[in-house]
Design a protein around this motif. Structure first.
Motif, PDB file in Angstrom:
ATOM      1  N   VAL A   1      15.952   5.129   8.173  1.00  9.82           N
ATOM      2  CA  VAL A   1      15.093   3.971   7.915  1.00  9.82           C
ATOM      3  C   VAL A   1      13.667   4.371   8.286  1.00  9.82           C
ATOM      4  N   VAL A   2      12.741   4.199   7.331  1.00 14.65           N
ATOM      5  CA  VAL A   2      11.322   4.444   7.571  1.00 14.65           C
ATOM      6  C   VAL A   2      10.595   3.112   7.401  1.00 14.65           C
ATOM      7  N   ALA A   3       9.816   2.709   8.406  1.00 12.79           N
ATOM      8  CA  ALA A   3       9.154   1.403   8.371  1.00 12.79           C
ATOM      9  C   ALA A   3       7.813   1.487   9.078  1.00 12.79           C
ATOM     10  N   GLY A   4       7.025   0.434   8.919  1.00 15.20           N
ATOM     11  CA  GLY A   4       5.735   0.337   9.589  1.00 15.20           C
ATOM     12  C   GLY A   4       5.786  -0.660  10.725  1.00 15.20           C
TER      13      GLY A   4
ATOM     14  N   LEU B   1       9.560  -5.563   8.864  1.00 15.83           N
ATOM     15  CA  LEU B   1      10.146  -4.740   9.921  1.00 15.83           C
ATOM     16  C   LEU B   1      11.469  -5.303  10.411  1.00 15.83           C
ATOM     17  N   TRP B   2      11.581  -6.622  10.518  1.00 16.96           N
ATOM     18  CA  TRP B   2      12.819  -7.219  11.008  1.00 16.96           C
ATOM     19  C   TRP B   2      14.013  -6.839  10.135  1.00 16.96           C
ATOM     20  N   GLN B   3      13.757  -6.692   8.828  1.00 18.54           N
ATOM     21  CA  GLN B   3      14.849  -6.314   7.932  1.00 18.54           C
ATOM     22  C   GLN B   3      15.189  -4.829   8.068  1.00 18.54           C
ATOM     23  N   SER B   4      14.177  -3.993   8.288  1.00 19.51           N
ATOM     24  CA  SER B   4      14.436  -2.567   8.510  1.00 19.51           C
ATOM     25  C   SER B   4      15.244  -2.361   9.788  1.00 19.51           C
TER      26      SER B   4
ATOM     27  N   MET C   1       6.469   3.932  11.935  1.00 21.31           N
ATOM     28  CA  MET C   1       5.146   4.547  12.008  1.00 21.31           C
ATOM     29  C   MET C   1       4.133   3.536  12.520  1.00 21.31           C
ATOM     30  N   GLU C   2       3.518   3.861  13.641  1.00 23.07           N
ATOM     31  CA  GLU C   2       2.585   2.960  14.290  1.00 23.07           C
ATOM     32  C   GLU C   2       1.371   2.661  13.398  1.00 23.07           C
ATOM     33  N   GLY C   3       1.038   1.385  13.342  1.00 21.25           N
ATOM     34  CA  GLY C   3      -0.140   0.960  12.608  1.00 21.25           C
ATOM     35  C   GLY C   3       0.066   0.720  11.136  1.00 21.25           C
ATOM     36  N   ALA C   4       1.213   1.084  10.602  1.00 20.84           N
ATOM     37  CA  ALA C   4       1.454   0.946   9.164  1.00 20.84           C
ATOM     38  C   ALA C   4       1.974  -0.443   8.825  1.00 20.84           C
ATOM     39  N   GLY C   5       1.427  -1.040   7.777  1.00 24.05           N
ATOM     40  CA  GLY C   5       1.951  -2.268   7.210  1.00 24.05           C
ATOM     41  C   GLY C   5       2.914  -1.940   6.085  1.00 24.05           C
TER      42      GLY C   5
ATOM     43  N   TYR D   1       0.118   7.548   5.018  1.00 21.39           N
ATOM     44  CA  TYR D   1       1.482   7.116   5.326  1.00 21.39           C
ATOM     45  C   TYR D   1       2.476   7.554   4.267  1.00 21.39           C
ATOM     46  N   ILE D   2       2.053   7.633   3.020  1.00 20.77           N
ATOM     47  CA  ILE D   2       2.938   8.155   1.978  1.00 20.77           C
ATOM     48  C   ILE D   2       3.311   9.597   2.294  1.00 20.77           C
TER      49      ILE D   2
END
Length: 302
Positions: free
Chosen positions: A244-247, A253-256, A272-276, A286-287
């Motif tokens: 799982v990769v999330a921001g 985020l809750w779903q990730s 990843m900190e700071g990522a929306g 971030y990509i």
């Protein structure tokens, strides 16, 4: 290297782009990935960034327009049925197995946003998928039932289903088809709009606007999503490696985190900190980080 391809989702012809590794050799065998698009996205948008990035890392990557959307076949147009979207991914695996340069024992699936839910759901019953990644992971059914922030009530959903029932009757009697938006149009944005959706408007309607991505889905199709659950059987059937990769700033985020919590080992969580949410659509930093993480994960398990 890129090749335009077509393959069958049982009835419909699906149109995709196949990304091939650098220094591609048709006599070799490569690991392969099938990519599930975000809701409303077409292959020319964010899937292209991940197709290019992961092919450079040595993978054959299949991106495609979902059935009923983009260049792919499917009637009625702009229907978004989660069961068909998941079958698209299984049929993508079918197609990859026909390619002589794909190693059938090393096929993985990944998806972004709603596409991650469809990739997970497909993997539950398709054991040819040997590893799975959810990027900005969402469960399309939960998003429909609970809203982007998880607060929507059953009573609100009943009102939506009443509206869908009325609309089905209207369309059956010759009235115009009704559509809804994946992300709000500019005139629909107000102080109550989730920040992710404001950025989503910027991405889909300005930065990455594409004529095959009209930001519309058939309203009555929401009924298919209302009782769909991509996550329910994760503990029972997702016994393959899962990333799982999330921001950290993503409204999704809750779903990730939910998907990760439900999953079996081996599993990895990369926040990843700071990522929306939409940083993984339009922010090259971030990509690139997401591509690097996925390349390492799939390189290990495929």
């Amino acid at each position: 290297m890129q090749r335009k391809v077509t393959f069958k989702n049982n009835i419909w012809d699906l149109t995709g782009i196949l990304y091939l590794p650098e220094d591609f050799d048709a006599d070799k065998k490569y690991p392969a990935l099938v990519f599930g698009n975000p809701g409303g996205s077409v292959k020319e948008q964010t899937p292209a960034d991940y197709g290019k990035g992961l092919s450079k890392a040595g993978f054959v990557v299949l991106t495609f327009d979902a059935c009923h959307q983009g260049e792919s076949g499917g009637e009625p147009r702009l229907l978004d049925n989660p069961y068909e979207r998941s079958e698209d991914i299984r049929c993508g695996v079918d197609f990859l197995t026909t390619l002589p340069y794909v190693d059938r024992a090393r096929i993985g699936a990944l998806g972004q946003c709603a596409g991650s839910g469809f990739a997970i759901f497909a993997a539950l019953t398709d054991r040819r998928i040997k590893a799975v990644c959810g990027l900005c992971c969402t469960n399309p059914g939960a998003t429909t039932r609970q809203g982007w922030d998880g607060t929507r009530s059953v009573a609100e959903n009943i009102k939506t289903l009443d509206r869908i029932a009325e609309q089905r009757t209207a369309e059956a009697n010759g009235e115009a088809v009704a559509y809804a938006h994946y992300v709000p149009e500019l005139e629909e944005i107000d102080e109550d709009t989730a920040p992710d959706m404001v950025i989503g408007n910027q991405f889909y309607r300005k930065e990455a606007r594409h004529p095959n991505s009209p930001n519309l889905f058939k309203l009555t199709g929401l009924a298919h999503r209302m009782t769909f659950d991509a996550y329910a059987f994760i503990p029972d059937y997702l016994d393959r490696p899962f990333l799982v990769v999330a921001g950290s700033e993503a409204g999704s985020l809750w779903q990730s985190l939910k998907a990760y919590e439900m999953a079996n080992e081996p599993k990895e969580l990369c926040v990843m900190e700071g990522a929306g949410h939409f940083d993984f659509y339009n922010n090259p930093v971030y990509i690139d980080r997401a591509v690097a993480k996925m390349a390492t994960f799939f390189g290990k398990y495929l």
